[in-house]
Design a protein around this motif. Structure first.
Motif, PDB file in Angstrom:
ATOM      1  N   GLY A   1     -13.221  46.358 -17.540  1.00  0.00           N
ATOM      2  CA  GLY A   1     -13.437  46.277 -16.104  1.00  0.00           C
ATOM      3  C   GLY A   1     -14.347  47.362 -15.574  1.00  0.00           C
ATOM      4  O   GLY A   1     -14.471  48.448 -16.149  1.00  0.00           O
ATOM      5  N   LYS A   2     -14.990  47.077 -14.436  1.00  0.00           N
ATOM      6  CA  LYS A   2     -15.921  48.032 -13.824  1.00  0.00           C
ATOM      7  C   LYS A   2     -15.186  49.174 -13.137  1.00  0.00           C
ATOM      8  O   LYS A   2     -15.574  50.333 -13.232  1.00  0.00           O
ATOM      9  CB  LYS A   2     -16.804  47.304 -12.810  1.00  0.00           C
ATOM     10  CG  LYS A   2     -17.708  46.234 -13.394  1.00  0.00           C
ATOM     11  CD  LYS A   2     -18.460  45.490 -12.294  1.00  0.00           C
ATOM     12  CE  LYS A   2     -19.319  44.373 -12.855  1.00  0.00           C
ATOM     13  NZ  LYS A   2     -19.994  43.599 -11.780  1.00  0.00           N
TER      14      LYS A   2
ATOM     15  N   LEU B   1     -13.796  39.798  -6.329  1.00  0.00           N
ATOM     16  CA  LEU B   1     -12.985  39.266  -7.415  1.00  0.00           C
ATOM     17  C   LEU B   1     -12.250  40.401  -8.124  1.00  0.00           C
ATOM     18  O   LEU B   1     -12.875  41.335  -8.645  1.00  0.00           O
ATOM     19  CB  LEU B   1     -13.869  38.511  -8.407  1.00  0.00           C
ATOM     20  CG  LEU B   1     -13.163  37.901  -9.626  1.00  0.00           C
ATOM     21  CD1 LEU B   1     -12.071  36.925  -9.206  1.00  0.00           C
ATOM     22  CD2 LEU B   1     -14.192  37.208 -10.533  1.00  0.00           C
ATOM     23  N   LEU B   2     -10.923  40.311  -8.125  1.00  0.00           N
ATOM     24  CA  LEU B   2     -10.083  41.338  -8.727  1.00  0.00           C
ATOM     25  C   LEU B   2      -9.181  40.728  -9.789  1.00  0.00           C
ATOM     26  O   LEU B   2      -8.680  39.612  -9.625  1.00  0.00           O
ATOM     27  CB  LEU B   2      -9.217  42.025  -7.662  1.00  0.00           C
ATOM     28  CG  LEU B   2      -9.953  42.713  -6.516  1.00  0.00           C
ATOM     29  CD1 LEU B   2      -8.960  43.188  -5.464  1.00  0.00           C
ATOM     30  CD2 LEU B   2     -10.786  43.882  -7.034  1.00  0.00           C
TER      31      LEU B   2
ATOM     32  N   ASP C   1     -12.619  38.213 -20.561  1.00  0.00           N
ATOM     33  CA  ASP C   1     -13.966  38.488 -20.053  1.00  0.00           C
ATOM     34  C   ASP C   1     -13.863  38.931 -18.591  1.00  0.00           C
ATOM     35  O   ASP C   1     -13.730  38.111 -17.689  1.00  0.00           O
ATOM     36  CB  ASP C   1     -14.823  37.226 -20.175  1.00  0.00           C
ATOM     37  CG  ASP C   1     -16.261  37.453 -19.719  1.00  0.00           C
ATOM     38  OD1 ASP C   1     -16.588  38.589 -19.291  1.00  0.00           O
ATOM     39  OD2 ASP C   1     -17.057  36.495 -19.775  1.00  0.00           O
ATOM     40  N   LEU C   2     -13.934  40.244 -18.365  1.00  0.00           N
ATOM     41  CA  LEU C   2     -13.833  40.804 -17.015  1.00  0.00           C
ATOM     42  C   LEU C   2     -15.177  41.348 -16.526  1.00  0.00           C
ATOM     43  O   LEU C   2     -15.232  42.090 -15.547  1.00  0.00           O
ATOM     44  CB  LEU C   2     -12.785  41.931 -16.999  1.00  0.00           C
ATOM     45  CG  LEU C   2     -11.371  41.545 -17.443  1.00  0.00           C
ATOM     46  CD1 LEU C   2     -10.457  42.764 -17.401  1.00  0.00           C
ATOM     47  CD2 LEU C   2     -10.806  40.407 -16.604  1.00  0.00           C
ATOM     48  N   GLU C   3     -16.245  40.957 -17.195  1.00  0.00           N
ATOM     49  CA  GLU C   3     -17.568  41.518 -16.897  1.00  0.00           C
ATOM     50  C   GLU C   3     -17.953  41.350 -15.433  1.00  0.00           C
ATOM     51  O   GLU C   3     -18.562  42.251 -14.830  1.00  0.00           O
ATOM     52  CB  GLU C   3     -18.623  40.854 -17.788  1.00  0.00           C
ATOM     53  CG  GLU C   3     -20.040  41.342 -17.521  1.00  0.00           C
ATOM     54  CD  GLU C   3     -21.079  40.612 -18.351  1.00  0.00           C
ATOM     55  OE1 GLU C   3     -22.277  40.934 -18.220  1.00  0.00           O
ATOM     56  OE2 GLU C   3     -20.693  39.710 -19.134  1.00  0.00           O
ATOM     57  N   HIS C   4     -17.636  40.229 -14.848  1.00  0.00           N
ATOM     58  CA  HIS C   4     -18.106  39.945 -13.492  1.00  0.00           C
ATOM     59  C   HIS C   4     -17.047  40.205 -12.419  1.00  0.00           C
ATOM     60  O   HIS C   4     -17.244  39.837 -11.269  1.00  0.00           O
ATOM     61  CB  HIS C   4     -18.587  38.500 -13.418  1.00  0.00           C
ATOM     62  CG  HIS C   4     -19.677  38.185 -14.406  1.00  0.00           C
ATOM     63  ND1 HIS C   4     -20.887  38.844 -14.418  1.00  0.00           N
ATOM     64  CD2 HIS C   4     -19.703  37.293 -15.447  1.00  0.00           C
ATOM     65  CE1 HIS C   4     -21.633  38.366 -15.398  1.00  0.00           C
ATOM     66  NE2 HIS C   4     -20.941  37.438 -16.035  1.00  0.00           N
TER      67      HIS C   4
END
Length: 376
Positions: free
Chosen positions: A160-161, A116-117, A136-139
């Motif tokens: 973002g990660k 997921l991007l 919410d970009l946690e996942h």
């Protein structure tokens, strides 16, 4: 592989130039044998405005121009979880509604077996920071942004990660030189007015030079207020409204020169990010003069691929030179195409996307080539 792109609209590029690059990437993936679906809101702003202005013809035109693309519209009852469950890769564009951004993230967290991007091709990270920070970009496995300056902003904010630079590029299957069409006018400008983000710049770098030099030419774009239309007419230019992107190569071919006028937020806060029209114009082989922006990442060769104009006076001089010097025009056109084909096509960006997917651990991607990436 099965790709799903959440777009503001793939069908419509009415005041929505991001559609050009998204279409190009999807077409490139389809050409490589992948299955690609574009999801867009049924009542999206760009799509609704295009239909209101052009009617159902616009939808039929999209299908004719891009038969390989599969757009799917969604409404409030749409089962997003069921659709993404079948995907290997899901890419969610920045114009997607915040609730849906979070919902797709939860689907990934709840066992979704896809990469997921999040994809950002706008200036809201610097002009509407609160709106982006609320997403919410946690996942999400990673974030794609269209410039190093934007990437730096995401990293500083901790959004973002992983954050990867992924510039826009030309769909050179579509935008390419059109042979056999002699130029009948001097200048063409393709760009929307909208939101007063470059009204002064359009006046300085387009309207006034065209009027003072007595250039013939055409203006395409939407959201021009009455005073802007009057200024275009007073400069001796024709206003012809929205243009389908498939018609752009022939439109460029009928003119001797074009220009790049970036919006103020890009020029002032996001150096290194040109508009999609710059990639497309150079790919079509039309000489280009650019209003000020900082090519901080060295995407092009200023003075060879295009000419920079620091102010209106330099714009007038460059336009005069190109219109009256066929050899200069040919040199700029050839150099611009060379750089696009060497570095900035959707083929290049698809390769970069697979590099990103490898770094994000997608099980379908065997190769691992380093991409510009950093952990937030």
């Amino acid at each position: 592989m099965h790709f799903q792109f959440y777009t503001h609209s793939a069908v419509s590029d009415w005041n929505h130039g991001n559609a050009h690059f998204q279409r190009g990437i999807m077409r490139e993936l389809v050409g490589r044998g992948h299955h690609v679906i574009a999801l867009e809101p049924a009542e999206g702003w760009s799509r609704s405005n295009l239909l209101a202005e052009q009617g159902r013809f616009a939808i039929e035109r999209f299908r004719k121009d891009f038969p390989e693309l599969m757009p799917v519209t969604y409404d409030a009852s749409f089962d997003h979880e069921a659709w993404v469950a079948d995907a290997d890769v899901v890419i969610v564009h920045e114009w997607t509604e915040p609730d849906l951004v979070a919902r797709i993230g939860r689907a990934r967290a709840n066992g979704g077996d896809f990469t997921l991007l999040f994809h950002d091709t706008h200036h809201r990270a610097v002009s509407a920071t609160q709106a982006i920070s609320a997403l919410d970009l946690e996942h999400y496995d990673g974030v794609l942004v269209f410039g190093e300056a934007l990437r730096d902003g995401y990293l500083r904010a901790g959004w973002g990660k992983r954050v990867f630079t992924w510039h826009e590029a030309a769909d050179n299957r579509l935008v390419k030189p059109s042979s056999g069409i002699p130029p009948g006018s001097d200048l063409i400008w393709i760009g929307n007015w909208g939101d007063d983000e470059r009204s002064a710049e359009i006046t300085e770098f387009l309207i006034e030079p065209a009027r003072e030099l007595g250039l013939s030419g055409t203006v395409h774009g939407v959201r021009y207020p009455p005073e802007a239309l009057a200024a275009v007419a007073d400069a001796g230019l024709r206003y012809e409204g929205w243009i389908a992107n498939a018609d752009v190569p022939k439109a460029f071919a009928r003119h001797r020169v074009t220009m790049h006028i970036p919006r103020r937020p890009y020029r002032e806060n996001l150096p290194g990010i040109p508009t999609i029209r710059m990639f497309e114009a150079l790919a079509c082989g039309i000489p280009l003069v650019s209003a000020p922006w900082s090519d901080a990442e060295g995407l092009f060769r200023a003075g060879r691929d295009f000419l920079f104009a620091r102010d209106g006076a330099e714009m007038r001089q460059h336009l005069r030179d190109i219109v009256n010097d066929p050899e200069l025009a040919r040199s700029l056109a050839a150099s611009g195409i060379e750089t696009i084909l060497a570095r900035h096509t959707c083929r290049h960006r698809a390769d970069e996307l697979f590099d990103v997917l490898a770094r994000c651990g997608n099980r379908h991607v065997a190769k691992e080539i380093p991409a510009k990436e950093a952990a937030a």
